[in-house]
Write a protein that holds these residues in place. Structure first.
Motif, PDB file in Angstrom:
ATOM      1  N   ARG A   1      13.816 -13.838  66.238  1.00 43.56           N
ATOM      2  CA  ARG A   1      12.768 -12.868  66.587  1.00 43.56           C
ATOM      3  C   ARG A   1      13.350 -11.848  67.570  1.00 43.56           C
ATOM      4  O   ARG A   1      13.961 -12.218  68.588  1.00 43.56           O
TER       5      ARG A   1
ATOM      6  N   MET B   1       7.126  -1.777  73.540  1.00 39.55           N
ATOM      7  CA  MET B   1       7.270  -1.796  72.083  1.00 39.55           C
ATOM      8  C   MET B   1       7.563  -0.406  71.518  1.00 39.55           C
ATOM      9  O   MET B   1       7.272  -0.138  70.368  1.00 39.55           O
TER      10      MET B   1
ATOM     11  N   LYS C   1      10.630 -16.020  74.887  1.00 40.52           N
ATOM     12  CA  LYS C   1      10.499 -17.424  74.430  1.00 40.52           C
ATOM     13  C   LYS C   1       9.147 -18.004  74.858  1.00 40.52           C
ATOM     14  O   LYS C   1       8.411 -18.533  74.036  1.00 40.52           O
TER      15      LYS C   1
ATOM     16  N   TYR D   1       6.561 -16.385  75.808  1.00 39.75           N
ATOM     17  CA  TYR D   1       5.507 -15.594  75.159  1.00 39.75           C
ATOM     18  C   TYR D   1       5.263 -16.124  73.743  1.00 39.75           C
ATOM     19  O   TYR D   1       4.129 -16.348  73.333  1.00 39.75           O
TER      20      TYR D   1
ATOM     21  N   ARG E   1      -2.175 -15.077  79.478  1.00 44.14           N
ATOM     22  CA  ARG E   1      -2.514 -14.011  78.532  1.00 44.14           C
ATOM     23  C   ARG E   1      -3.127 -14.616  77.283  1.00 44.14           C
ATOM     24  O   ARG E   1      -2.432 -14.922  76.317  1.00 44.14           O
TER      25      ARG E   1
ATOM     26  N   ASN F   1      13.844 -10.794  84.408  1.00 40.75           N
ATOM     27  CA  ASN F   1      12.472 -11.181  84.019  1.00 40.75           C
ATOM     28  C   ASN F   1      11.655 -11.476  85.279  1.00 40.75           C
ATOM     29  O   ASN F   1      12.057 -12.300  86.105  1.00 40.75           O
TER      30      ASN F   1
ATOM     31  N   ASP G   1       9.985 -24.897  75.202  1.00 43.55           N
ATOM     32  CA  ASP G   1      10.368 -23.562  75.670  1.00 43.55           C
ATOM     33  C   ASP G   1      11.559 -23.762  76.594  1.00 43.55           C
ATOM     34  O   ASP G   1      11.410 -24.203  77.744  1.00 43.55           O
TER      35      ASP G   1
ATOM     36  N   ALA H   1      14.585 -22.855  79.025  1.00 39.84           N
ATOM     37  CA  ALA H   1      14.844 -21.783  79.991  1.00 39.84           C
ATOM     38  C   ALA H   1      15.905 -20.871  79.381  1.00 39.84           C
ATOM     39  O   ALA H   1      16.724 -21.307  78.564  1.00 39.84           O
TER      40      ALA H   1
HETATM   41  N1  LIG Z   1       6.819  -9.816  71.338  1.00 34.79           N
HETATM   42  C1  LIG Z   1       6.344  -9.504  72.550  1.00 34.79           C
HETATM   43  N2  LIG Z   1       5.274  -8.718  72.659  1.00 34.79           N
HETATM   44  C2  LIG Z   1       4.765  -8.390  73.847  1.00 34.79           C
HETATM   45  N3  LIG Z   1       5.298  -8.802  75.023  1.00 34.79           N
HETATM   46  C3  LIG Z   1       6.369  -9.585  74.989  1.00 34.79           C
HETATM   47  C4  LIG Z   1       6.950  -9.988  73.760  1.00 34.79           C
HETATM   48  N4  LIG Z   1       8.004 -10.764  74.021  1.00 34.79           N
HETATM   49  C5  LIG Z   1       8.086 -10.855  75.365  1.00 34.79           C
HETATM   50  N5  LIG Z   1       7.120 -10.156  75.945  1.00 34.79           N
HETATM   51  C6  LIG Z   1       6.916  -9.983  77.395  1.00 34.79           C
HETATM   52  O1  LIG Z   1       8.216  -9.929  77.978  1.00 34.79           O
HETATM   53  C7  LIG Z   1       8.233 -10.621  79.198  1.00 34.79           C
HETATM   54  C8  LIG Z   1       9.322 -11.693  79.182  1.00 34.79           C
HETATM   55  O2  LIG Z   1       8.957 -12.644  78.229  1.00 34.79           O
HETATM   56  P1  LIG Z   1       9.099 -14.222  78.488  1.00 34.79           P
HETATM   57  O3  LIG Z   1       8.778 -14.587  79.888  1.00 34.79           O
HETATM   58  O4  LIG Z   1       8.349 -14.877  77.419  1.00 34.79           O
HETATM   59  O5  LIG Z   1      10.653 -14.370  78.281  1.00 34.79           O
HETATM   60  P2  LIG Z   1      11.500 -15.691  78.307  1.00 34.79           P
HETATM   61  O6  LIG Z   1      12.466 -15.583  77.207  1.00 34.79           O
HETATM   62  O7  LIG Z   1      10.630 -16.862  78.315  1.00 34.79           O
HETATM   63  O8  LIG Z   1      12.255 -15.541  79.684  1.00 34.79           O
HETATM   64  P3  LIG Z   1      12.868 -16.702  80.617  1.00 34.79           P
HETATM   65  O9  LIG Z   1      13.884 -17.388  79.833  1.00 34.79           O
HETATM   66  O10 LIG Z   1      13.457 -15.963  81.765  1.00 34.79           O
HETATM   67  O11 LIG Z   1      11.736 -17.551  81.008  1.00 34.79           O
HETATM   68  C9  LIG Z   1       6.875 -11.209  79.403  1.00 34.79           C
HETATM   69  O12 LIG Z   1       6.129 -10.367  80.235  1.00 34.79           O
HETATM   70  C10 LIG Z   1       6.280 -11.208  78.022  1.00 34.79           C
HETATM   71  O13 LIG Z   1       4.876 -11.094  78.053  1.00 34.79           O
END
Ligand SMILES: Nc1ncnc2c1ncn2[C@@H]1O[C@H](COP(=O)(O)OP(=O)(O)OP(=O)(O)O)[C@@H](O)[C@H]1O
Length: 697
Positions: free
Chosen positions: A14, A23, A96, A98, A106, A206, A233, A235
Motif C-alpha cells: 500500500r 493526498m 501501518k 492507520y 479517528r 511521524n 501493527d 513499529a
Molecule cells: N492512507 C492514508 N490516508 C490518510 N491518512 C493517512 C494514510 N496513511 C497514513 N495516514 C496518516 O499518516 C500519519 C502516519 O500514519 P501512521 O501513524 O499510521 O504511520 P505508521 O506507519 O504507523 O508510523 P509508525 O511506524 O511511526 O508508528 C497518521 O497521521 C495517519 O493518519
C-alpha cells in the motif's frame, strides 16, 4: 467470493500519502518513486523495477476497499477455524497503524481501519448482537490487546500496564486480558484503553510514532473450536540518523529494529521449511496476510526497497494453514462415525451424475500443489541505463507478468480435504443451486410427453425409494408433489401442515390437466405425461386437493395411487411393484452405499411413505415415530453436504448442526435438536414442518 483456505501467505503493498502534501499527489520538491498501472493491478514499479504481489494498492485506495480485498477473506478463514494473522510492516510514518485501525481516535466511517471492520463482520457472522438476546449466537468473541515494547510484552488492557507479561508474576506468557466483544462499543473501549497505554512518541518522521509492536487478537470461540485472528501493527523500521532521535527514543529505535530483525529471522526459518517457531501468531500453521506500507518519497527509497525485499521474502514462507486441533479432532470423530460416508458421498456424486445434465460440475477439488508459496513473488528489473523509454518497457514487462501470474493461478490448486469451511459453504451453495437448476431442467424434460413416449424408463432401472440417494429422494419428493396426483390427505392432526414438505425450494409447480385429483394407478401414467407448469402456491393447491381426498377417504373410496416407481413400471408394461414395499437391494448397491447412506435413504423413504399411508391412526403414529427416529439418526450421521439436501437446511445451518453434533457427541432426541442455538426465529418450526417431525407422537 472464492476463498482458498489453504492459501498460506498473501502479500499486499500500500502506498502511503505524501507526508507534507497529504493526498495531493506528486510533490513539487520530491518526485515519486512509485508507479501503479491499471493494466497490472498486482504490480508496483519502484524506481523503474516492477514488483508483483498478490495485491497492490496506490494511495487512493479506501480503507473499505483495502479491508474487503485483503482482510475479509482472512476473517472468513478465522471463522472457519483457522488461526490467522494480518500484519502491517513498513517504514515509520507510512500508515501501518492507520491501515490496521489500532487507534480509537479517528473513527469516522471513511477512516475506520481493519480491526473494527474485522470485529464488525465477525459479530455479524456469529449473530452476536448486544441489542438482542444472544440465544441465536453461534459462539463468543473475545479480544486482547498487547504490545511488545523494548523486547518485553505488556498487556495494554491490564490494571497495571507497566507490569510486563513476562515478569515473575506471569510465569508464562498468557496472551493478555481477554475482554468479551458484543458490539463495536466494546471494541472501541479496548482500543481507547490500549491506545492510551501504548508507547507512542513524536519523531521527525511521524508525530504519533508507535514505539512498540502492537497485537490485537480476536478470539473466536464456537463450541470447542477456538480460532484466533491476530492483527499486528509493527513499529516502523527507522534510521536513527533520519528520525533524529536521541536518548530513550534512540534506544527504542534500536529495540524496534532488533524486533523487526527477529521477525525477519522467523521468516527466513519458515522459508527454509522449519516449523518450530516460538511465535504464536507467526508460525507454520497460521495463515498470514502481510500488508507492507511504502513511501512514495525519493528520499525514502532505501527504506522502500528494504520493505519490498521483506515482502518478497515473506512470500517464500512455507506455511500450511491448519484447522485448530479441536476441529481436527472433531473432524476425525465425524469421519470415524461416518466412515462409510465417503463411499456414500461418492455414490451420491455418481447418482447425481445420472440425474443431472453434463454441465453440472460436482467434481472434488484437485490436490494442493507442492509449493504454493512460490507464486506471485517475482520481479523484473529494467536496467537503469536502458532508458529512454523505460516506462513502455516496464508496461511490457507488466503485461508479461500479468499473463504469467494468471497461468500460475491456475497451477495452484486448493486442497482436496473436505472440511466444513466457509469456502465449502460457498461452493456447496453454488453447487446446490446448479443442481437444482439441473433437476428443474430434467423435470421439464420428463414432463414432455414425446420424451416419455419414446423412452419410458423401465421399472428395474428406476431407483427404488430405499436405493435413492439423499438428494434424489428430495427431488423425488418434489417431483411427486409436482405430479400432484398422489398426495393423500393428512387424516389426522399430525399432518395438517405437512404439505410444506413438498413446498421446498426444489419444487417447480405442475398441475395435472384432464385427470381427476386422485387418479388411479391406471390413469397415473397418462397423468404424468399430461403434467404442465402451473403458477401459484403448491401448498394452497394441496390443501384443496386434501379436502377432496379427505372426502374420498371418509366416503370409503381409497383411491390412493401407487408409488411413482409402480406407475412408471405400469407405464412401461411391467408389473407394478407393491405399494410401499421396501426396494430390493442388490449386493452391488449395498457396496456402493454405505450404512449411513442407507439410513439416510430409508429415513427419507419414511418421509415418502407418508404419501401412501394407511388411514389407521395407530399405524400412522408408529410410522411417524419410526420416521422421527430414522431422521434423527440421519442427522447424527449425515455430512454437511447431505444435510443440505433436507428442506430448510442451508449451508450455514448444516455446518452449525455438524458443529453442535461434534460438541454433543450425538443428538439424543428431537427436543435436544429443537433447543440447539442454531435455529433463528421460526427456522426450527419451518424445518420441523418441512420434514414432518413437528408433533411428538
Ligand atoms: N492512507 C492514508 N490516508 C490518510 N491518512 C493517512 C494514510 N496513511 C497514513 N495516514 C496518516 O499518516 C500519519 C502516519 O500514519 P501512521 O501513524 O499510521 O504511520 P505508521 O506507519 O504507523 O508510523 P509508525 O511506524 O511511526 O508508528 C497518521 O497521521 C495517519 O493518519
Amino acid at each position: 467470493m472464492n476463498i482458498n483456505m489453504k492459501e498460506s501467505v498473501v502479500v499486499a503493498v500500500r502506498e502511503a500519502p505524501y507526508r507534507n502534501t497529504g493526498m495531493q499527489g506528486i510533490n513539487d520538491i520530491e518526485r515519486s518513486v512509485l508507479e501503479f498501472s491499471r493494466e497490472c493491478p498486482k504490480a508496483v514499479i519502484v524506481d523503474g523495477t516492477v514488483y508483483s504481489f498478490d495485491h497492490s494498492f496506490d494511495s487512493k485506495v479506501s480503507q473499505e476497499q483495502l479491508y474487503r480485498t485483503l482482510i475479509h477473506p482472512l476473517v472468513l478463514k478465522a471463522l472457519a477455524g483457522y488461526d490467522c494473522t494480518a500484519m502491517a510492516y513498513g517504514q515509520t510514518g507510512t500508515g501501518k497503524s492507520y491501515s490496521m485501525g489500532m487507534s480509537a481516535e479517528r473513527m469516522s466511517e471513511e477512516h475506520v481501519g481493519i480491526v473494527p471492520r474485522c470485529l464488525k463482520d465477525i459479530l455479524k457472522y456469529m449473530n452476536i448482537n448486544d441489542q438482542k438476546e444472544n440465544h441465536a449466537a453461534m459462539g463468543e468473541v473475545f479480544a486482547s490487546f498487547i504490545e511488545v515494547y523494548n523486547e518485553k510484552a505488556y498487556d495494554l488492557l491490564a490494571v497495571d500496564v507497566n507490569e510486563p507479561l513476562t515478569s515473575r508474576t506471569h510465569p508464562r506468557f498468557t496472551g493478555g486480558t481477554c475482554m468479551p466483544m458484543k458490539s463495536q462499543k466494546d471494541l472501541l473501549q479496548i482500543l481507547m484503553l490500549g491506545t492510551k497505554n501504548r508507547h507512542v512518541r513524536a519523531t521527525n518522521m511521524n508525530n504519533n510514532s508507535s514505539r512498540s509492536h502492537a497485537i490485537v487478537t480476536i478470539h473466536i470461540q464456537q463450541g470447542f473450536q477456538h480460532s484466533r485472528l491476530n492483527i499486528i501493527d509493527l513499529a516502523g523500521s527507522e534510521s536513527v540518523r533520519r528520525t533524529g532521535n536521541e536518548g530513550v527514543a534512540r534506544a527504542e529505535g534500536v529495540f524496534i529494529n532488533m524486533g523487526l530483525m527477529g521477525i525477519n529471522k522467523v521468516m527466513a526459518s519458515l522459508s527454509a521449511g522449519r516449523s518450530l517457531i516460538p511465535y504464536p501468531s507467526l508460525n507454520s500453521q497460521c495463515s498470514l496476510t502481510l500488508l507492507v506500507c511504502i513511501s512514495p518519497h525519493a528520499s525514502d527509497l532505501n527504506e522502500t526497497l528494504s520493505t519490498i525485499r521483506f515482502a518478497k521474502n515473506a512470500k517464500q514462507m512455507k506455511i500450511t494453514p491448519q484447522l485448530s486441533q479441536q476441529i481436527q479432532q472433531m473432524q476425525e470423530m465425524h469421519q470415524n462415525r461416518s466412515s462409510a460416508q465417503t463411499t456414500s458421498n461418492q455414490s451420491i456424486t455418481q447418482n447425481l451424475g445420472r440425474l443431472l445434465p453434463n454441465s453440472v460440475n460436482i467434481r472434488r477439488r484437485p490436490p494442493l500443489s507442492s509449493n504454493p508459496g512460490a507464486r506471485n513473488s517475482f520481479s523484473i528489473s529494467i536496467p537503469p541505463g536502458a532508458q529512454p523509454n523505460s516506462r513502455k518497457r516496464a508496461r511490457r514487462a507488466q503485461n508479461a507478468l500479468l499473463s504469467s501470474s494468471d497461468e500460475s493461478d491456475t497451477g495452484v490448486a486448493p486442497t482436496g480435504v473436505i472440511s466444513p469451511t466457509v469456502a465449502e459453504f460457498l461452493k456447496l451453495k453454488k453447487e446446490y443451486a446448479e443442481l437444482q437448476r439441473g433437476l428443474r431442467e430434467l423435470r421439464e424434460q420428463r414432463a414432455q410427453p414425446e420424451v416419455q413416449a419414446e423412452e419410458p424408463p423401465l421399472a428395474a432401472e428406476r431407483p427404488q425409494p430405499s436405493q435413492l440417494t439423499f438428494r434424489e429422494f428430495n427431488s423425488d419428493l418434489s417431483s411427486i408433489a409436482e405430479e400432484g396426483d398422489a398426495i393423500p390427505p393428512p387424516p389426522f392432526r399430525i399432518f395438517t401442515s405437512s404439505p410444506t414438505i413438498y413446498n421446498n425450494q426444489n419444487a417447480g409447480l405442475l398441475r395435472m390437466s384432464g385427470v381427476s385429483s386422485a387418479p388411479t394407478a391406471s390413469s397415473s401414467g397418462a397423468a404424468v405425461a399430461a403434467a404442465e407448469p402451473m403458477p401459484g402456491r403448491l401448498s394452497t393447491r394441496l390443501n384443496s386437493r386434501q379436502a377432496q381426498l379427505i372426502q374420498d377417504i371418509t366416503n370409503g373410496q381409497d383411491q390412493r395411487p401407487l408409488r411413482r416407481s409402480s406407475r412408471i413400471a405400469s407405464q412401461s408394461g411391467g408389473p407394478p411393484t407393491e405399494r410401499n414395499e421396501p426396494a430390493e437391494r442388490t449386493e452391488g448397491n449395498e457396496r456402493a452405499e454405505g450404512p449411513s447412506q442407507l439410513r439416510a435413504t430409508s429415513a427419507l423413504a419414511a418421509i415418502g411413505e407418508r404419501f401412501t399411508m394407511d388411514s389407521t391412526v395407530g399405524s400412522q403414529r408408529a410410522r411417524l415415530s419410526k420416521h422421527r427416529a430414522e431422521l434423527l439418526s440421519l442427522l447424527n450421521t449425515a455430512s454437511v453436504k447431505d444435510l443440505q439436501a433436507l428442506p430448510q437446511i442451508g449451508p450455514k445451518t448444516a455446518m452449525a448442526l455438524i458443529m453442535q453434533r461434534s460438541v454433543l457427541g450425538h443428538f439424543r432426541n428431537w427436543k435436544q435438536v429443537e433447543k440447539l442455538p442454531i435455529w433463528k426465529d421460526i427456522s426450527w418450526s419451518r424445518f420441523a414442518k418441512a420434514v414432518c417431525i413437528e408433533i411428538d407422537p
